[in-house]
Design an enzyme around this catalytic site. Structure first.
Site, PDB file in Angstrom:
ATOM      1  N   LYS A  46       0.840  -1.203   0.000  1.00  0.00           N
ATOM      2  CA  LYS A  46       0.000   0.000   0.000  1.00  0.00           C
ATOM      3  C   LYS A  46       0.876   1.255   0.000  1.00  0.00           C
ATOM      4  O   LYS A  46       2.079   1.182   0.295  1.00  0.00           O
ATOM      5  CB  LYS A  46      -0.912  -0.024   1.235  1.00  0.00           C
ATOM      6  CG  LYS A  46      -0.171   0.015   2.569  1.00  0.00           C
ATOM      7  CD  LYS A  46      -1.098  -0.376   3.731  1.00  0.00           C
ATOM      8  CE  LYS A  46      -0.362  -0.310   5.055  1.00  0.00           C
ATOM      9  NZ  LYS A  46      -1.147  -0.921   6.150  1.00  0.00           N
ATOM     10  N   ARG A 146     -11.154  -0.155  14.133  1.00  0.00           N
ATOM     11  CA  ARG A 146     -10.801   0.698  13.005  1.00  0.00           C
ATOM     12  C   ARG A 146     -11.545   0.152  11.788  1.00  0.00           C
ATOM     13  O   ARG A 146     -12.507   0.728  11.337  1.00  0.00           O
ATOM     14  CB  ARG A 146      -9.265   0.669  12.831  1.00  0.00           C
ATOM     15  CG  ARG A 146      -8.726   1.744  11.943  1.00  0.00           C
ATOM     16  CD  ARG A 146      -7.214   1.655  11.813  1.00  0.00           C
ATOM     17  NE  ARG A 146      -6.769   0.435  11.147  1.00  0.00           N
ATOM     18  CZ  ARG A 146      -5.522   0.230  10.720  1.00  0.00           C
ATOM     19  NH1 ARG A 146      -4.586   1.144  10.923  1.00  0.00           N
ATOM     20  NH2 ARG A 146      -5.194  -0.893  10.121  1.00  0.00           N
ATOM     21  N   TYR A 271      16.465  29.302  10.597  1.00  0.00           N
ATOM     22  CA  TYR A 271      15.238  29.907  11.123  1.00  0.00           C
ATOM     23  C   TYR A 271      15.173  29.804  12.639  1.00  0.00           C
ATOM     24  O   TYR A 271      15.530  28.765  13.212  1.00  0.00           O
ATOM     25  CB  TYR A 271      14.011  29.201  10.543  1.00  0.00           C
ATOM     26  CG  TYR A 271      13.691  29.567   9.113  1.00  0.00           C
ATOM     27  CD1 TYR A 271      13.410  30.879   8.752  1.00  0.00           C
ATOM     28  CD2 TYR A 271      13.638  28.579   8.134  1.00  0.00           C
ATOM     29  CE1 TYR A 271      13.096  31.200   7.440  1.00  0.00           C
ATOM     30  CE2 TYR A 271      13.319  28.896   6.824  1.00  0.00           C
ATOM     31  CZ  TYR A 271      13.046  30.219   6.473  1.00  0.00           C
ATOM     32  OH  TYR A 271      12.742  30.529   5.196  1.00  0.00           O
ATOM     33  N   MET A 319      12.363  24.249   4.329  1.00  0.00           N
ATOM     34  CA  MET A 319      11.609  23.544   3.284  1.00  0.00           C
ATOM     35  C   MET A 319      12.523  22.790   2.321  1.00  0.00           C
ATOM     36  O   MET A 319      12.261  21.647   1.959  1.00  0.00           O
ATOM     37  CB  MET A 319      10.730  24.531   2.510  1.00  0.00           C
ATOM     38  CG  MET A 319       9.785  23.839   1.535  1.00  0.00           C
ATOM     39  SD  MET A 319       8.769  24.982   0.597  1.00  0.00           S
ATOM     40  CE  MET A 319       7.713  25.655   1.868  1.00  0.00           C
TER      41      MET A 319
HETATM   42  C1  LIG Z   1      -0.479  -1.937   6.768  1.00  0.00           C
HETATM   43  C2  LIG Z   1      -1.091  -3.229   7.190  1.00  0.00           C
HETATM   44  C3  LIG Z   1      -0.307  -4.386   7.313  1.00  0.00           C
HETATM   45  C4  LIG Z   1       1.199  -4.359   7.221  1.00  0.00           C
HETATM   46  O1  LIG Z   1       1.693  -3.879   8.443  1.00  0.00           O
HETATM   47  P1  LIG Z   1       3.261  -3.751   8.733  1.00  0.00           P
HETATM   48  O2  LIG Z   1       3.302  -3.323  10.143  1.00  0.00           O
HETATM   49  O3  LIG Z   1       3.760  -2.705   7.792  1.00  0.00           O
HETATM   50  O4  LIG Z   1       3.868  -5.070   8.480  1.00  0.00           O
HETATM   51  C5  LIG Z   1      -0.945  -5.593   7.567  1.00  0.00           C
HETATM   52  N1  LIG Z   1      -2.288  -5.641   7.721  1.00  0.00           N
HETATM   53  C6  LIG Z   1      -3.060  -4.537   7.651  1.00  0.00           C
HETATM   54  C7  LIG Z   1      -4.524  -4.660   7.845  1.00  0.00           C
HETATM   55  C8  LIG Z   1      -2.492  -3.301   7.396  1.00  0.00           C
HETATM   56  O5  LIG Z   1      -3.268  -2.200   7.335  1.00  0.00           O
END
Ligand SMILES: *Cc1c(COP(=O)(O)O)cnc(C)c1O
Length: 380
Positions: A46, A146, A271, A319
């Site tokens: 993802k 969630r 800054y 930046m």
């Molecule tokens: C992102 C995610 C993972 C992978 O998690 P990692 O900690 O990056 O290994 C697995 N399952 C779900 C549902 C996730 O959202």
């Protein structure tokens, strides 16, 4: 492919991000090798493969033997289908009615999270002119609150399996909220709850069970079930914070020096004038900033390397620029156009995360589009 760490690519870039595809493949094989025969190792890609580039990363993982991939969004799934025509592609966020037909046409497997999504996917199955049912996984909530079916929804589904008309379940999954804390009571609680829900839904023949992300895989074999879903560990993130990291490092980031300044009279730097440079110090200004994902919380906190020498980021991250005290480095190594190693084997994404007060996931996914990206390894 060249294994040299000499920066290549766009000459004008302020930073060079090197991504080692062989290291990703080796990390996947290392994780897969920990599993019992019959347990499948998937890969989570993802968010553009955690910021490292969906296409090259997915191809490298596929070449390593991975056949089951997870993304968050249906858009990511559609993109991935164009890259891997035959892989199993599961979409964590599930399905929206408006996109169900596109998902079905691309043979994506939504992870159905609530009764509404089950209804939408079943409707799509009824409308499809396909003979075969549409595949889906089921997400049951075991304590994360969630995504996933609530206890009440599980009960409803168990009592009314007809809601799954036209759907072929290929798995049932849940997600651990505290897998990176091996001693946390949530882990065992969620595993028990997962077993109880699977028993409740046994009549659905839901297919493979899946609970573990990267850290979850290190909680023990009884967290592996049939299918594991590592993401972060593939990209070099330590799966057990505080323990030695068994994963190979994947990314290296170099920042280019624009200017150096030898301090004659003590003065402030950057800054907010938060850093005071004393007489004789040598400050290098490097063309990487928070717009590139070099988090502002690294101000005055990050360390880096030039050659063997440890150097420190001083003053605020701005930046497009950071300022680095390179007094201890031989002057010929810190001329304009030379590079500072910001992330690498001696200063990892987990080190940077600690300095920034965040997690390595955020360091990875923040890397911006201005870097020249250099892929090494098979498939680069
Ligand atoms: C992102 C995610 C993972 C992978 O998690 P990692 O900690 O990056 O290994 C697995 N399952 C779900 C549902 C996730 O959202």
């Amino acid at each position: 492919m060249s294994r040299s760490d000499a920066p290549t690519g766009r000459i004008g870039a302020g930073g060079v991000l090197t991504i080692d595809l062989d290291a990703i493949a080796a990390n996947w094989k290392l994780l897969a090798g920990r599993l019992a025969v019959g347990t499948t190792c998937g890969a989570v890609v993802k968010a553009d493969a955690y910021g490292l580039g969906l296409a090259p990363v997915a191809r490298a993982l596929h070449a390593a033997g991975c056949r089951t991939f997870f993304v968050a969004l249906s858009d990511e799934g559609l993109t991935l289908r164009g890259i891997l025509p035959d892989a199993e592609i599961c979409v964590f966020n599930g399905v929206e009615a408006a996109y169900a037909r596109d998902m079905a046409a691309a043979r994506l497997t939504p992870v159905l999270n609530h009764l509404g999504q089950i209804a939408d996917w079943s409707t799509a199955a009824g409308a499809e002119p396909l003979a075969a049912p549409l595949s889906a996984m089921l997400h049951v909530d075991t304590g994360m609150t969630r995504l996933g079916l609530s206890e009440a929804e599980v009960k409803t589904l168990a009592g009314d399996p007809g809601r799954l008309k036209g759907i072929r379940l290929t798995g049932i999954m849940s997600h651990l909220s505290c897998a990176d804390q091996p001693g946390h009571a949530m882990n065992g609680d969620q595993r028990s709850r997962f077993d109880a829900v699977r028993a409740q839904l046994a009549g659905l023949a839901a297919g493979r069970a899946s609970l573990a992300n990267s850290s979850g895989m290190f909680l023990g074999a009884d967290y592996h079930y049939d299918l594991v879903r590592p993401g972060a560990a593939l990209y070099g993130v330590a799966p057990q914070p505080g323990s030695p990291n068994p994963m190979g490092q994947v990314v290296a980031l170099k920042g280019k020096i624009v200017q150096t300044r030898r301090i004659d009279t003590p003065c402030s730097v950057g800054y907010g004038a938060t850093h005071r440079a004393e007489h004789g110090r040598l400050i290098a200004t490097v063309a990487v900033g928070y717009a590139d994902g070099f988090l502002r919380s690294l101000s005055g906190a990050a360390s880096a390397h030039v050659g063997q020498t440890i150097v420190r980021v001083v003053g605020r991250v701005s930046m497009d620029l950071i300022t680095v005290d390179v007094t201890d480095v031989p002057e010929q190594d810190v001329r304009p156009g030379a590079f500072v190693d910001l992330i690498g084997p001696r200063h990892t994404i987990d080190d940077a995360a600690r300095e920034a007060g965040t997690i390595a996931y955020e360091i990875l996914t923040a890397f911006g589009p201005r870097f020249a990206r250099h892929y090494t390894g098979t498939g680069a």
